[in-house]
Design a protein around this motif. Structure first.
Motif, PDB file in Angstrom:
ATOM      1  N   ASP A 155      88.686  37.875  53.406  1.00 49.71           N
ATOM      2  CA  ASP A 155      87.336  37.910  52.458  1.00 49.71           C
ATOM      3  C   ASP A 155      87.682  37.505  51.175  1.00 49.71           C
ATOM      4  O   ASP A 155      88.636  37.830  50.474  1.00 49.71           O
ATOM      5  CB  ASP A 155      86.354  38.789  52.988  1.00 49.71           C
ATOM      6  CG  ASP A 155      85.871  38.911  54.335  1.00 49.71           C
ATOM      7  OD1 ASP A 155      86.142  37.857  54.905  1.00 49.71           O
ATOM      8  OD2 ASP A 155      85.602  39.891  54.752  1.00 49.71           O
ATOM      9  N   HIS A 156      86.546  36.971  50.466  1.00 48.95           N
ATOM     10  CA  HIS A 156      86.534  36.962  48.976  1.00 48.95           C
ATOM     11  C   HIS A 156      85.188  36.920  48.477  1.00 48.95           C
ATOM     12  O   HIS A 156      84.208  37.009  49.400  1.00 48.95           O
ATOM     13  CB  HIS A 156      87.199  35.509  48.372  1.00 48.95           C
ATOM     14  CG  HIS A 156      86.516  34.407  48.881  1.00 48.95           C
ATOM     15  ND1 HIS A 156      86.734  33.715  49.938  1.00 48.95           N
ATOM     16  CD2 HIS A 156      85.634  33.718  48.161  1.00 48.95           C
ATOM     17  CE1 HIS A 156      85.833  32.752  49.964  1.00 48.95           C
ATOM     18  NE2 HIS A 156      85.165  32.671  49.059  1.00 48.95           N
ATOM     19  N   CYS A 157      84.683  37.221  47.401  1.00 47.32           N
ATOM     20  CA  CYS A 157      83.452  37.504  46.946  1.00 47.32           C
ATOM     21  C   CYS A 157      83.458  36.810  45.345  1.00 47.32           C
ATOM     22  O   CYS A 157      84.303  36.964  44.634  1.00 47.32           O
ATOM     23  CB  CYS A 157      83.137  38.866  46.693  1.00 47.32           C
ATOM     24  SG  CYS A 157      81.722  39.538  45.896  1.00 47.32           S
TER      25      CYS A 157
ATOM     26  N   SER B  74      82.715  47.993  46.512  1.00 50.58           N
ATOM     27  CA  SER B  74      82.359  47.771  47.902  1.00 50.58           C
ATOM     28  C   SER B  74      83.198  46.781  48.657  1.00 50.58           C
ATOM     29  O   SER B  74      83.278  46.835  49.756  1.00 50.58           O
ATOM     30  CB  SER B  74      80.730  47.155  47.856  1.00 50.58           C
ATOM     31  OG  SER B  74      79.957  48.342  47.485  1.00 50.58           O
ATOM     32  N   PHE B  75      83.442  45.643  47.839  1.00 54.65           N
ATOM     33  CA  PHE B  75      84.318  44.624  48.492  1.00 54.65           C
ATOM     34  C   PHE B  75      85.746  45.285  48.759  1.00 54.65           C
ATOM     35  O   PHE B  75      86.242  45.158  50.128  1.00 54.65           O
ATOM     36  CB  PHE B  75      84.570  43.657  47.296  1.00 54.65           C
ATOM     37  CG  PHE B  75      85.445  42.647  48.035  1.00 54.65           C
ATOM     38  CD1 PHE B  75      85.286  41.485  48.628  1.00 54.65           C
ATOM     39  CD2 PHE B  75      87.070  42.615  47.792  1.00 54.65           C
ATOM     40  CE1 PHE B  75      86.099  40.490  49.021  1.00 54.65           C
ATOM     41  CE2 PHE B  75      88.118  41.449  47.834  1.00 54.65           C
ATOM     42  CZ  PHE B  75      87.224  40.715  48.752  1.00 54.65           C
TER      43      PHE B  75
ATOM     44  N   GLU C 156      90.406  34.278  39.509  1.00 55.85           N
ATOM     45  CA  GLU C 156      90.534  34.997  40.546  1.00 55.85           C
ATOM     46  C   GLU C 156      91.041  36.211  40.235  1.00 55.85           C
ATOM     47  O   GLU C 156      92.267  36.578  39.908  1.00 55.85           O
ATOM     48  CB  GLU C 156      91.173  34.431  41.956  1.00 55.85           C
ATOM     49  CG  GLU C 156      91.421  35.032  43.096  1.00 55.85           C
ATOM     50  CD  GLU C 156      92.391  34.565  44.016  1.00 55.85           C
ATOM     51  OE1 GLU C 156      93.540  35.043  44.226  1.00 55.85           O
ATOM     52  OE2 GLU C 156      92.030  33.670  44.662  1.00 55.85           O
ATOM     53  N   LEU C 157      90.409  37.440  40.492  1.00 54.19           N
ATOM     54  CA  LEU C 157      90.895  38.843  40.449  1.00 54.19           C
ATOM     55  C   LEU C 157      91.473  39.270  41.863  1.00 54.19           C
ATOM     56  O   LEU C 157      90.409  39.257  42.674  1.00 54.19           O
ATOM     57  CB  LEU C 157      89.714  39.857  39.733  1.00 54.19           C
ATOM     58  CG  LEU C 157      90.010  41.231  39.959  1.00 54.19           C
ATOM     59  CD1 LEU C 157      91.483  41.786  39.133  1.00 54.19           C
ATOM     60  CD2 LEU C 157      88.938  42.110  39.522  1.00 54.19           C
ATOM     61  N   SER C 158      92.566  39.470  42.087  1.00 53.56           N
ATOM     62  CA  SER C 158      93.146  39.877  43.235  1.00 53.56           C
ATOM     63  C   SER C 158      93.723  40.926  43.235  1.00 53.56           C
ATOM     64  O   SER C 158      94.474  41.367  42.331  1.00 53.56           O
ATOM     65  CB  SER C 158      93.668  38.781  44.139  1.00 53.56           C
ATOM     66  OG  SER C 158      94.769  38.303  43.252  1.00 53.56           O
ATOM     67  N   GLY C 159      94.065  41.790  44.285  1.00 53.48           N
ATOM     68  CA  GLY C 159      94.725  42.965  44.297  1.00 53.48           C
ATOM     69  C   GLY C 159      94.867  43.618  45.718  1.00 53.48           C
ATOM     70  O   GLY C 159      94.329  43.056  46.692  1.00 53.48           O
TER      71      GLY C 159
ATOM     72  N   LEU D 122      83.857  34.184  38.611  1.00 53.34           N
ATOM     73  CA  LEU D 122      85.116  35.325  38.941  1.00 53.34           C
ATOM     74  C   LEU D 122      84.893  35.246  40.497  1.00 53.34           C
ATOM     75  O   LEU D 122      83.897  35.342  41.173  1.00 53.34           O
ATOM     76  CB  LEU D 122      84.650  36.458  38.450  1.00 53.34           C
ATOM     77  CG  LEU D 122      85.693  37.604  38.788  1.00 53.34           C
ATOM     78  CD1 LEU D 122      87.094  37.507  38.268  1.00 53.34           C
ATOM     79  CD2 LEU D 122      84.878  39.082  38.317  1.00 53.34           C
ATOM     80  N   VAL D 123      86.183  35.110  40.949  1.00 54.04           N
ATOM     81  CA  VAL D 123      86.446  35.441  42.314  1.00 54.04           C
ATOM     82  C   VAL D 123      87.114  36.766  42.583  1.00 54.04           C
ATOM     83  O   VAL D 123      88.089  36.895  42.035  1.00 54.04           O
ATOM     84  CB  VAL D 123      87.118  34.077  43.265  1.00 54.04           C
ATOM     85  CG1 VAL D 123      87.476  34.556  44.787  1.00 54.04           C
ATOM     86  CG2 VAL D 123      86.214  32.941  42.919  1.00 54.04           C
TER      87      VAL D 123
END
Length: 126
Positions: free
Chosen positions: A101-103, A92-93, A14-17, A120-121
């Motif tokens: 939301d997540h992608c 875009s996300f 999970e790449l989050s930021g 990858l999320v």
């Protein structure tokens, strides 16, 4: 600000930021290579651990992008067109998604992602 969480069982990342952090990383991917340090998450649940770094490089050969975990580092490498598509998806996300939301980015859904890539999320940091 970015973090990458990893599950050894599923090999999912999970790449989050923050919006700003994800947009900045998308722009960074448009370069020839580089990386960034990550924020540590001491409670990565439901993931097992937090990675410490992202390293990426452009490789003129492949038409795809490879996204794999190696020890504490998320390694991204691929052809320019594939890296740009990954950057486009990130940007875009970050620009359009709602806070919850997540992608999912992975093969075979995205044909620019190499089959050997870890799932990858992309999400916003909670």
């Amino acid at each position: 600000m970015l973090q990458v969480l990893y599950s050894g069982e599923t090999k999912e990342l999970e790449l989050s930021g923050t919006r700003k952090g994800l947009l900045a990383f998308g722009q960074l991917l448009r370069g020839k290579g580089g990386g960034c340090d990550l924020s540590e998450n001491l409670r990565p649940s439901p993931y097992e651990r937090s990675l410490s770094e992202i390293a990426f490089r452009e490789d003129p050969e492949p038409a795809t992008v490879s996204i794999v975990t190696e020890a504490q580092v998320l390694r991204i490498k691929g052809g320019r067109a594939a890296l740009d598509l990954l950057a486009d998806n990130l940007e875009s996300f970050a620009s359009e998604a709602g806070a919850s939301d997540h992608c999912h980015v992975g093969s075979p859904t995205y044909d620019y992602v190499a089959p050997e890539s870890d799932p990858l999320v992309i999400a916003f940091m909670k």
